[in-house]
Design a protein around this motif. Structure first.
Motif, PDB file in Angstrom:
ATOM      1  N   VAL A 165      15.549  10.885  -6.396  1.00 53.52           N
ATOM      2  CA  VAL A 165      16.152  10.113  -7.474  1.00 53.52           C
ATOM      3  C   VAL A 165      15.068   9.402  -8.293  1.00 53.52           C
ATOM      4  N   ALA A 166      14.240   8.607  -7.607  1.00 59.20           N
ATOM      5  CA  ALA A 166      13.210   7.826  -8.308  1.00 59.20           C
ATOM      6  C   ALA A 166      12.119   7.444  -7.332  1.00 59.20           C
ATOM      7  N   ALA A 167      10.918   7.207  -7.856  1.00 56.35           N
ATOM      8  CA  ALA A 167       9.802   6.780  -7.025  1.00 56.35           C
ATOM      9  C   ALA A 167       8.906   5.835  -7.806  1.00 56.35           C
ATOM     10  N   ILE A 168       8.183   5.010  -7.048  1.00 58.98           N
ATOM     11  CA  ILE A 168       7.289   4.031  -7.671  1.00 58.98           C
ATOM     12  C   ILE A 168       6.016   3.957  -6.840  1.00 58.98           C
ATOM     13  N   SER A 169       4.883   3.826  -7.517  1.00 55.61           N
ATOM     14  CA  SER A 169       3.599   3.770  -6.830  1.00 55.61           C
ATOM     15  C   SER A 169       3.399   2.412  -6.162  1.00 55.61           C
ATOM     16  N   TRP A 170       2.322   2.301  -5.372  1.00 54.61           N
ATOM     17  CA  TRP A 170       2.081   1.081  -4.600  1.00 54.61           C
ATOM     18  C   TRP A 170       1.991  -0.156  -5.485  1.00 54.61           C
ATOM     19  N   SER A 171       1.441  -0.004  -6.677  1.00 53.10           N
ATOM     20  CA  SER A 171       1.249  -1.148  -7.560  1.00 53.10           C
ATOM     21  C   SER A 171       2.447  -1.387  -8.477  1.00 53.10           C
ATOM     22  N   GLY A 172       3.308  -0.390  -8.558  1.00 53.83           N
ATOM     23  CA  GLY A 172       4.400  -0.468  -9.523  1.00 53.83           C
ATOM     24  C   GLY A 172       4.010   0.056 -10.889  1.00 53.83           C
ATOM     25  N   GLY A 173       2.757   0.484 -11.019  1.00 55.22           N
ATOM     26  CA  GLY A 173       2.281   0.924 -12.322  1.00 55.22           C
ATOM     27  C   GLY A 173       2.751   2.302 -12.736  1.00 55.22           C
ATOM     28  N   SER A 174       3.182   3.104 -11.773  1.00 53.61           N
ATOM     29  CA  SER A 174       3.681   4.451 -12.078  1.00 53.61           C
ATOM     30  C   SER A 174       5.067   4.631 -11.500  1.00 53.61           C
ATOM     31  N   THR A 175       5.933   5.244 -12.276  1.00 57.05           N
ATOM     32  CA  THR A 175       7.277   5.562 -11.805  1.00 57.05           C
ATOM     33  C   THR A 175       7.622   6.991 -12.221  1.00 57.05           C
ATOM     34  N   ARG A 176       8.611   7.533 -11.526  1.00 58.85           N
ATOM     35  CA  ARG A 176       9.071   8.866 -11.868  1.00 58.85           C
ATOM     36  C   ARG A 176      10.553   8.959 -11.535  1.00 58.85           C
ATOM     37  N   TYR A 177      11.271   9.755 -12.326  1.00 52.95           N
ATOM     38  CA  TYR A 177      12.718   9.856 -12.157  1.00 52.95           C
ATOM     39  C   TYR A 177      13.166  11.309 -12.182  1.00 52.95           C
ATOM     40  N   ALA A 178      14.248  11.568 -11.478  1.00 57.82           N
ATOM     41  CA  ALA A 178      14.902  12.859 -11.615  1.00 57.82           C
ATOM     42  C   ALA A 178      15.511  12.933 -13.016  1.00 57.82           C
ATOM     43  N   SER A 223       0.811  -1.209   0.000  1.00 53.79           N
ATOM     44  CA  SER A 223       0.000   0.000   0.000  1.00 53.79           C
ATOM     45  C   SER A 223       0.850   1.267   0.000  1.00 53.79           C
ATOM     46  N   TYR A 224       2.171   1.122   0.130  1.00 53.39           N
ATOM     47  CA  TYR A 224       3.057   2.271   0.243  1.00 53.39           C
ATOM     48  C   TYR A 224       3.691   2.635  -1.092  1.00 53.39           C
ATOM     49  N   GLY A 225       3.748   3.941  -1.350  1.00 53.79           N
ATOM     50  CA  GLY A 225       4.619   4.415  -2.407  1.00 53.79           C
ATOM     51  C   GLY A 225       6.056   4.364  -1.895  1.00 53.79           C
ATOM     52  N   MET A 226       6.992   4.039  -2.771  1.00 51.90           N
ATOM     53  CA  MET A 226       8.390   3.915  -2.365  1.00 51.90           C
ATOM     54  C   MET A 226       9.263   4.836  -3.196  1.00 51.90           C
ATOM     55  N   GLY A 227      10.309   5.319  -2.577  1.00 50.32           N
ATOM     56  CA  GLY A 227      11.191   6.225  -3.292  1.00 50.32           C
ATOM     57  C   GLY A 227      12.643   6.015  -2.929  1.00 50.32           C
ATOM     58  N   TRP A 228      13.503   6.501  -3.813  1.00 50.88           N
ATOM     59  CA  TRP A 228      14.940   6.548  -3.559  1.00 50.88           C
ATOM     60  C   TRP A 228      15.389   8.012  -3.622  1.00 50.88           C
ATOM     61  N   PHE A 229      16.163   8.399  -2.641  1.00 51.97           N
ATOM     62  CA  PHE A 229      16.749   9.733  -2.586  1.00 51.97           C
ATOM     63  C   PHE A 229      18.256   9.565  -2.395  1.00 51.97           C
ATOM     64  N   ARG A 230      18.994  10.641  -2.616  1.00 49.06           N
ATOM     65  CA  ARG A 230      20.431  10.579  -2.370  1.00 49.06           C
ATOM     66  C   ARG A 230      20.918  11.902  -1.801  1.00 49.06           C
ATOM     67  N   GLN A 231      22.042  11.805  -1.100  1.00 53.61           N
ATOM     68  CA  GLN A 231      22.621  12.996  -0.505  1.00 53.61           C
ATOM     69  C   GLN A 231      24.134  12.931  -0.614  1.00 53.61           C
ATOM     70  N   ALA A 232      24.691  13.895  -1.318  1.00 53.50           N
ATOM     71  CA  ALA A 232      26.131  14.006  -1.448  1.00 53.50           C
ATOM     72  C   ALA A 232      26.664  14.921  -0.346  1.00 53.50           C
ATOM     73  N   PRO A 233      27.938  14.822  -0.005  1.00 52.82           N
ATOM     74  CA  PRO A 233      28.502  15.669   1.057  1.00 52.82           C
ATOM     75  C   PRO A 233      28.287  17.150   0.758  1.00 52.82           C
ATOM     76  N   GLY A 234      27.781  17.856   1.746  1.00 55.46           N
ATOM     77  CA  GLY A 234      27.569  19.292   1.616  1.00 55.46           C
ATOM     78  C   GLY A 234      26.359  19.685   0.800  1.00 55.46           C
ATOM     79  N   LYS A 235      25.563  18.707   0.391  1.00 55.86           N
ATOM     80  CA  LYS A 235      24.386  19.002  -0.423  1.00 55.86           C
ATOM     81  C   LYS A 235      23.120  18.517   0.269  1.00 55.86           C
ATOM     82  N   GLU A 236      21.984  19.041  -0.185  1.00 53.33           N
ATOM     83  CA  GLU A 236      20.707  18.601   0.364  1.00 53.33           C
ATOM     84  C   GLU A 236      20.316  17.242  -0.219  1.00 53.33           C
ATOM     85  N   ARG A 237      19.466  16.567   0.514  1.00 49.55           N
ATOM     86  CA  ARG A 237      18.943  15.301   0.013  1.00 49.55           C
ATOM     87  C   ARG A 237      18.074  15.573  -1.205  1.00 49.55           C
TER      88      ARG A 237
END
Length: 124
Positions: free
Chosen positions: A48-61, A31-45
């Protein structure tokens, strides 16, 4: 207690590939949407990418579009990030996150649960 545990990070040469995994101890993972984020030194988080609960929708930076792919296996409570054609600027700590909304989310504030992160280092 909710736990998200990332794995698969490491050191790779530019042009190489890595596959990150995130195992979630969420009661109703599907039931959860899932995402990936990243943080480099000295930068904000950053998103990167996200996927809906079913996997039917995705989005990318824009910076990873065409090189990274997010997927999920609800039967295994796991989300993946396949990273190809890696560049030195992809070097960061990568975090897995879960959103109760179930939809694709691109902002940090939409995510209630976070993993501890896994280091990805890309050498030139």
């Amino acid at each position: 207690q909710v736990q998200l545990v990332e794995s698969g990070g490491g050191l790779v040469q530019a042009g190489g590939s890595l596959r990150l995994s995130c195992a979630a101890s969420l009661r109703i993972f599907s039931s959860y949407g899932m995402g990936w984020f990243r943080q480099a030194p000295g930068k904000e988080r950053e998103f990167v990418a996200a996927i809906s609960w079913s996997g039917g929708s995705t989005r990318y930076a824009d910076s990873v579009k065409g090189r990274f792919a997010i997927s999920r296996e609800n039967a295994k409570n796991t989300v993946y990030l396949q990273m190809n054609s890696l560049k030195p600027e992809d070097t960061a700590v990568y975090y897995c996150a879960a959103s109760r909304s179930g939809v694709v989310g691109t902002t940090v504030g939409l995510y209630a649960y976070w993993g501890q992160g896994t280091q990805v280092t890309v050498s030139s």
